[in-house]
Design a protein around this motif. Structure first.
Motif, PDB file in Angstrom:
ATOM      1  N   GLU A  34      61.946  55.568  14.950  1.00 45.85           N
ATOM      2  CA  GLU A  34      61.547  56.898  14.453  1.00 45.85           C
ATOM      3  C   GLU A  34      62.666  57.918  14.718  1.00 45.85           C
ATOM      4  N   LEU A  35      63.260  57.858  15.924  1.00 45.35           N
ATOM      5  CA  LEU A  35      64.334  58.791  16.274  1.00 45.35           C
ATOM      6  C   LEU A  35      65.580  58.520  15.451  1.00 45.35           C
ATOM      7  N   LYS A  36      65.876  57.232  15.233  1.00 49.70           N
ATOM      8  CA  LYS A  36      67.050  56.870  14.438  1.00 49.70           C
ATOM      9  C   LYS A  36      66.903  57.432  13.025  1.00 49.70           C
ATOM     10  N   ASN A  37      65.702  57.321  12.463  1.00 53.51           N
ATOM     11  CA  ASN A  37      65.440  57.862  11.125  1.00 53.51           C
ATOM     12  C   ASN A  37      65.579  59.385  11.100  1.00 53.51           C
ATOM     13  N   LEU A  38      65.118  60.025  12.198  1.00 50.09           N
ATOM     14  CA  LEU A  38      65.225  61.486  12.311  1.00 50.09           C
ATOM     15  C   LEU A  38      66.698  61.907  12.359  1.00 50.09           C
ATOM     16  N   CYS A  39      67.504  61.156  13.115  1.00 47.17           N
ATOM     17  CA  CYS A  39      68.944  61.448  13.223  1.00 47.17           C
ATOM     18  C   CYS A  39      69.634  61.265  11.867  1.00 47.17           C
ATOM     19  N   SER A  40      69.222  60.243  11.133  1.00 47.76           N
ATOM     20  CA  SER A  40      69.788  60.008   9.791  1.00 47.76           C
ATOM     21  C   SER A  40      69.432  61.160   8.853  1.00 47.76           C
ATOM     22  N   GLU A  41      68.204  61.663   8.989  1.00 44.39           N
ATOM     23  CA  GLU A  41      67.756  62.795   8.168  1.00 44.39           C
ATOM     24  C   GLU A  41      68.592  64.043   8.475  1.00 44.39           C
ATOM     25  N   VAL A  42      68.901  64.259   9.764  1.00 42.12           N
ATOM     26  CA  VAL A  42      69.721  65.417  10.176  1.00 42.12           C
ATOM     27  C   VAL A  42      71.114  65.312   9.551  1.00 42.12           C
ATOM     28  N   SER A  43      71.780  64.166   9.720  1.00 37.33           N
ATOM     29  CA  SER A  43      73.149  64.032   9.203  1.00 37.33           C
ATOM     30  C   SER A  43      73.162  64.090   7.670  1.00 37.33           C
ATOM     31  N   ARG A  44      72.175  63.469   7.019  1.00 33.94           N
ATOM     32  CA  ARG A  44      72.108  63.480   5.550  1.00 33.94           C
ATOM     33  C   ARG A  44      71.940  64.909   5.023  1.00 33.94           C
ATOM     34  N   THR A  45      71.033  65.660   5.663  1.00 39.21           N
ATOM     35  CA  THR A  45      70.771  67.037   5.215  1.00 39.21           C
ATOM     36  C   THR A  45      72.004  67.915   5.420  1.00 39.21           C
ATOM     37  N   LEU A  46      72.661  67.786   6.566  1.00 41.95           N
ATOM     38  CA  LEU A  46      73.875  68.575   6.814  1.00 41.95           C
ATOM     39  C   LEU A  46      74.958  68.226   5.800  1.00 41.95           C
ATOM     40  N   ARG A  47      75.072  66.929   5.484  1.00 44.05           N
ATOM     41  CA  ARG A  47      76.104  66.485   4.538  1.00 44.05           C
ATOM     42  C   ARG A  47      75.822  67.034   3.133  1.00 44.05           C
ATOM     43  N   GLU A  48      74.552  66.993   2.701  1.00 43.60           N
ATOM     44  CA  GLU A  48      74.216  67.355   1.319  1.00 43.60           C
ATOM     45  C   GLU A  48      74.062  68.858   1.102  1.00 43.60           C
ATOM     46  N   THR A  49      73.558  69.564   2.127  1.00 43.10           N
ATOM     47  CA  THR A  49      73.236  70.989   1.928  1.00 43.10           C
ATOM     48  C   THR A  49      74.074  71.934   2.781  1.00 43.10           C
ATOM     49  N   GLY A  50      74.704  71.410   3.852  1.00 37.22           N
ATOM     50  CA  GLY A  50      75.454  72.296   4.753  1.00 37.22           C
ATOM     51  C   GLY A  50      74.530  73.153   5.595  1.00 37.22           C
ATOM     52  N   ALA A  51      73.216  72.870   5.546  1.00 36.55           N
ATOM     53  CA  ALA A  51      72.250  73.691   6.296  1.00 36.55           C
ATOM     54  C   ALA A  51      71.072  72.828   6.729  1.00 36.55           C
ATOM     55  N   LEU A  52      70.363  73.313   7.739  1.00 41.58           N
ATOM     56  CA  LEU A  52      69.233  72.576   8.288  1.00 41.58           C
ATOM     57  C   LEU A  52      68.288  73.571   8.951  1.00 41.58           C
ATOM     58  N   LEU A  53      66.985  73.402   8.742  1.00 44.37           N
ATOM     59  CA  LEU A  53      65.996  74.223   9.446  1.00 44.37           C
ATOM     60  C   LEU A  53      65.422  73.390  10.586  1.00 44.37           C
ATOM     61  N   VAL A  54      65.359  73.965  11.781  1.00 45.37           N
ATOM     62  CA  VAL A  54      64.808  73.221  12.915  1.00 45.37           C
ATOM     63  C   VAL A  54      63.759  74.051  13.651  1.00 45.37           C
ATOM     64  N   LYS A  55      62.873  73.325  14.302  1.00 44.91           N
ATOM     65  CA  LYS A  55      61.880  73.934  15.185  1.00 44.91           C
ATOM     66  C   LYS A  55      62.205  73.420  16.575  1.00 44.91           C
ATOM     67  N   ASP A  56      62.471  74.325  17.503  1.00 50.50           N
ATOM     68  CA  ASP A  56      62.780  73.934  18.880  1.00 50.50           C
ATOM     69  C   ASP A  56      61.759  74.621  19.779  1.00 50.50           C
ATOM     70  N   PRO A  57      60.918  73.847  20.490  1.00 51.80           N
ATOM     71  CA  PRO A  57      59.875  74.468  21.318  1.00 51.80           C
ATOM     72  C   PRO A  57      60.428  75.403  22.396  1.00 51.80           C
ATOM     73  N   ARG A  58      61.736  75.289  22.702  1.00 52.06           N
ATOM     74  CA  ARG A  58      62.341  76.156  23.727  1.00 52.06           C
ATOM     75  C   ARG A  58      62.750  77.515  23.174  1.00 52.06           C
ATOM     76  N   CYS A  59      62.805  77.639  21.832  1.00 53.48           N
ATOM     77  CA  CYS A  59      63.215  78.896  21.179  1.00 53.48           C
ATOM     78  C   CYS A  59      62.022  79.441  20.401  1.00 53.48           C
ATOM     79  N   THR A  60      61.363  80.455  20.921  1.00 54.37           N
ATOM     80  CA  THR A  60      60.136  80.938  20.273  1.00 54.37           C
ATOM     81  C   THR A  60      60.390  82.158  19.390  1.00 54.37           C
TER      82      THR A  60
END
Length: 360
Positions: A27-53
């Motif tokens: 599951e994590l490997k797939n998530l990491c692939s999604e991150v790199s793919r999105t950065l490569r294709e769009t140059g941008a990524l939206l994230v939710k980090d529970p430490r940043c409210t």
């Protein structure tokens, strides 16, 4: 196309839950692939980090609105041109949009498809910016001007704590994304983060006065890329950010409440030999900005558009060069080995934030 929102919680919590390890690793490997793919294709990524409210972001925006509303002569006391504006305030009318001075970007602008054109600025950006260093600095460095002491304005007792608190939280989010991207790109997990240690990370909120510059089509930041590794933003109270996908399509970014936006900079392009290119973007007044201005006026809120931008950098004395298998890329020769600090100085000269060596 919508930019996906990646929840960082599963990655952050992975080591604390040893059950079903193989399933979770996949599951994590797939998530990491999604991150790199999105950065490569769009140059941008939206994230939710529970430490940043959302509350952290609001506290920061409240203080910066109060600062940017101060008289210009007060703000100019925090100006440090001799340090290439890399700490303290940069007044409006100083930073020159790269699209006005960079022939390569001008060619890119011409090649953009109809319907995805950028708005062309006519002069220097009408935005203010505050530069605040976040994180430890190297005790010895060849790039002292890029690692100067921070500037604290008078009358803001909460300044340092607020800037550091929000800055550290956003750097933590960038580091997680950098690890995930490295795994997704087939590199060592710490390939990027090891180079970021003691980097000249900058919390660099911009302030745009919508009372003075609130007309549709006003360009606050002309079509450009960021020179650093990864840029992260909390949600702004006024929309207006457009990005370009790798295929040249223009897209207005909508950051959901409680999310952070990450954009690729030139340093990650260098480290991946152009596989992940620096994301092109602009900040302009749109119809949606006008609607937000009208609502803020009705509610008697500040009409300064503040971005809570943080530039995550590779350490100044680290060498930028294609990493791992990217060194074998046919494009690798376009990205020769270069100290990150030297690269930053070259880039700052282009956009009028750094004079010649003699000026410093």
């Amino acid at each position: 196309m919508e930019i996906p929102v990646i929840d960082l919680a599963p990655y952050l919590n992975f080591s604390s839950k040893p059950d079903k390890e193989e399933e979770r690793e996949l599951e994590l490997k797939n998530l990491c692939s999604e991150v790199s793919r999105t950065l490569r294709e769009t140059g941008a990524l939206l994230v939710k980090d529970p430490r940043c409210t959302a509350q952290d972001n609001d506290r920061f925006l409240d203080m910066m609105e109060k600062y940017f509303e101060m008289p210009d002569d007060f703000k100019r006391r925090q100006e440090r041109p001799q340090l290439h504006y890399q700490v303290g305030v940069t007044p409006e009318g100083v930073e020159v949009p790269r699209s006005l001075v960079d022939e390569e970007i001008q060619e890119k602008l011409k090649a953009l498809p109809i319907g995805s054109k950028a708005l062309t600025p006519t002069g220097a950006d009408p935005k203010w910016r505050y530069m605040w260093r976040v994180g430890p600095r190297p005790p010895n460095t060849h790039f002292k001007e890029l690692n100067a002491e921070p500037v604290i304005p008078e009358g803001f007792p909460e300044w340092k704590e607020t800037m550091d608190s929000w800055g550290y939280k956003m750097i933590s989010a960038i580091e997680v994304v950098a690890e995930m991207a490295a795994v997704g790109f087939g590199l060592h997990k710490d390939a990027f983060t090891s180079l970021m240690e003691q980097g000249p990370h900058l919390l660099a909120p911009t302030g745009s006065n919508l009372k003075r510059h609130g007309q549709v089509g006003t360009v606050f930041a002309g079509y450009h890329y960021d020179l650093n590794f990864l840029t992260i933003h909390g949600r702004s109270r006024f929309p207006g950010l457009n990005i370009w996908l790798k295929n040249g399509q223009k897209m207005e970014v909508k950051v959901p409440v409680g999310c952070l936006l990450i954009q690729t900079g030139k340093q990650i392009e260098w480290l991946t030999a152009g596989d992940c290119t620096a994301g092109m973007h602009e900040v302009v007044v749109t119809d949606r900005t006008i609607a937000a201005i009208n609502l803020a006026s009705e509610q008697n809120r500040s009409l300064w558009r503040v971005s809570s931008t943080l530039f995550g950098h590779i350490a100044s004395d680290a060498v930028l060069k294609p990493l791992g298998h990217f060194a074998d890329s046919p494009l690798a020769s376009k990205y020769p080995p270069l100290h990150a600090g030297e690269f930053v100085e070259q880039e700052l000269s282009v956009i009028n934030l750094k004079g010649s060596k003699g000026d410093a």
